[in-house]
Design an enzyme around this catalytic site. Sequence first.
Site, PDB file in Angstrom:
ATOM      1  N   TRP A 114       0.833  -1.212   0.000  1.00 46.53           N
ATOM      2  CA  TRP A 114       0.000   0.000   0.000  1.00 46.53           C
ATOM      3  C   TRP A 114       0.855   1.244   0.000  1.00 46.53           C
ATOM      4  CZ3 TRP A 114      -4.055  -1.709  -1.949  1.00 46.53           C
ATOM      5  CH2 TRP A 114      -4.558  -2.961  -1.590  1.00 46.53           C
ATOM      6  N   ASP A 135      -1.635   6.857   6.142  1.00 48.52           N
ATOM      7  CA  ASP A 135      -2.678   5.911   5.750  1.00 48.52           C
ATOM      8  C   ASP A 135      -2.950   5.020   6.958  1.00 48.52           C
ATOM      9  OD1 ASP A 135      -4.188   3.817   4.811  1.00 48.52           O
ATOM     10  OD2 ASP A 135      -2.857   3.281   3.151  1.00 48.52           O
ATOM     11  N   LYS A 159     -12.182  -1.969   7.359  1.00 48.28           N
ATOM     12  CA  LYS A 159     -11.603  -2.803   8.415  1.00 48.28           C
ATOM     13  C   LYS A 159     -12.275  -2.483   9.754  1.00 48.28           C
ATOM     14  CE  LYS A 159      -7.940  -2.679   5.308  1.00 48.28           C
ATOM     15  NZ  LYS A 159      -8.106  -3.843   4.512  1.00 48.28           N
TER      16      LYS A 159
HETATM   17  C1  LIG Z   1      -3.240  -0.036   4.610  1.00 49.84           C
HETATM   18  C2  LIG Z   1      -4.109  -0.025   3.382  1.00 49.84           C
HETATM   19  N1  LIG Z   1      -4.112   1.058   2.585  1.00 49.84           N
HETATM   20  C3  LIG Z   1      -4.879   1.116   1.478  1.00 49.84           C
HETATM   21  C4  LIG Z   1      -5.683   0.058   1.107  1.00 49.84           C
HETATM   22  C5  LIG Z   1      -6.511   0.163  -0.140  1.00 49.84           C
HETATM   23  O1  LIG Z   1      -7.820   0.434   0.212  1.00 49.84           O
HETATM   24  P1  LIG Z   1      -8.981   0.499  -0.864  1.00 49.84           P
HETATM   25  O2  LIG Z   1      -9.181  -0.878  -1.372  1.00 49.84           O
HETATM   26  O3  LIG Z   1     -10.152   1.031  -0.073  1.00 49.84           O
HETATM   27  O4  LIG Z   1      -8.556   1.440  -1.949  1.00 49.84           O
HETATM   28  C6  LIG Z   1      -5.729  -1.091   1.899  1.00 49.84           C
HETATM   29  C7  LIG Z   1      -6.590  -2.221   1.536  1.00 49.84           C
HETATM   30  O5  LIG Z   1      -6.623  -3.271   2.130  1.00 49.84           O
HETATM   31  C8  LIG Z   1      -4.911  -1.134   3.062  1.00 49.84           C
HETATM   32  O6  LIG Z   1      -4.900  -2.220   3.862  1.00 49.84           O
END
Ligand SMILES: Cc1ncc(COP(=O)(O)O)c(C=O)c1O
Length: 355
Positions: free
Chosen positions: A100, A167, A191
Amino acid sequence: MKYNFYAGPAILPQEVMKAAAAAIVDFNEMGLSLLEISHRSKPFVAVMDEARSLVKELLDIGNDHEVLFLGGGASTQFSMVPMNLLDENGHAAYIDTGRWASNAIKDAQLFGHVDIIASSKDKNYAYIPKDYDIAPHYTYLHLTSNNTIYGTQFKTFPQTSVPLVCDMSSDIFSRPIDINRFDLIYAGAQKNMGPAGVTLVIVRKSALGKVSRKLGAMLDYNHHIKGESMYNTPPVFNVYVSMLTMRWIKNQGGVTAIQQQNDVKSSVLYSEIVRNSLFYTPVEGEDRSDMNVSFLLHNKDLEPLFLEKCAEAGCVGLNGHRSVGGFRASIYNAMSVEGVKVLTDVMKDFEAKYG
Ligand SMILES: Cc1ncc(COP(=O)(O)O)c(C=O)c1O
């Protein structure tokens, strides 16, 4: 009854599910579904107001920051953050702690200069980097507080005068945070908050309006602030469920009480992984996540059998991410201590039979 260890979309409190289901049929005894009333109607405006004020209350956020509920996943923020904060000639620092974080880095590179000042790629992201310098000229330093795939977590945040952007998709509301350290926090809902597709953004107002590029309205935080998260039709159901989850967190005693529960759950599980001769975790001790617990069997051949035994005990969603292998137990806020103990009992039985 299942014990849900999925990484996301993930477990939500049962009472939240029940209230959400009821609101789809009849919201607030209006004789109408939550899904078919105007987002400008009084009952929905009250939902949005309560959701925003619960975020402020739970995370102890003052008037310097704004709270937004935006459409799109957390991944939209990988672009929106640099678009709004980083000028074309500006420099941002990023810490690469896995998938991520890397996605955030790739998108940010489209909008300004990005320096990866630290990375844990050398050990497949099994630790949080510690030794790095943060030059004072950076516009912001971007971190991923909890790395869902690998099971690592920043237990403390870097001491620096550079504003932090974080994030927090997979550990928001799992522990108290010192909001003054952050110019911006974002978190996808799926989550610890609600259904996928809405993203919480907490932004320091004074950090905005400094870039020279022109932004479309939907990509401009200031537009959403002016519109009180209603510039366009918000994802009404997602905001409602998030609001219900925050009410539940408040009833549990707030994020400090939630953190105490989370500490109990993670220590029960990590202690068993360390004690049990069949299992191990690749994650360095002090960086082990309280939300996503990554572990493996020394004998890989036993993996399908272990998953079968877990399923027999009602434990689902334990497959590790394909880039790590093994198992991942996601023990978000709504997972009970009892659920974790059911899992550790399966591990103990497994050792007794196959150890
Ligand atoms: C830490 C983190 N950031 C970003 C994301 C991406 O999120 P999204 O699927 O809502 O774009 C995730 C998805 O699991 C994640 O765990």
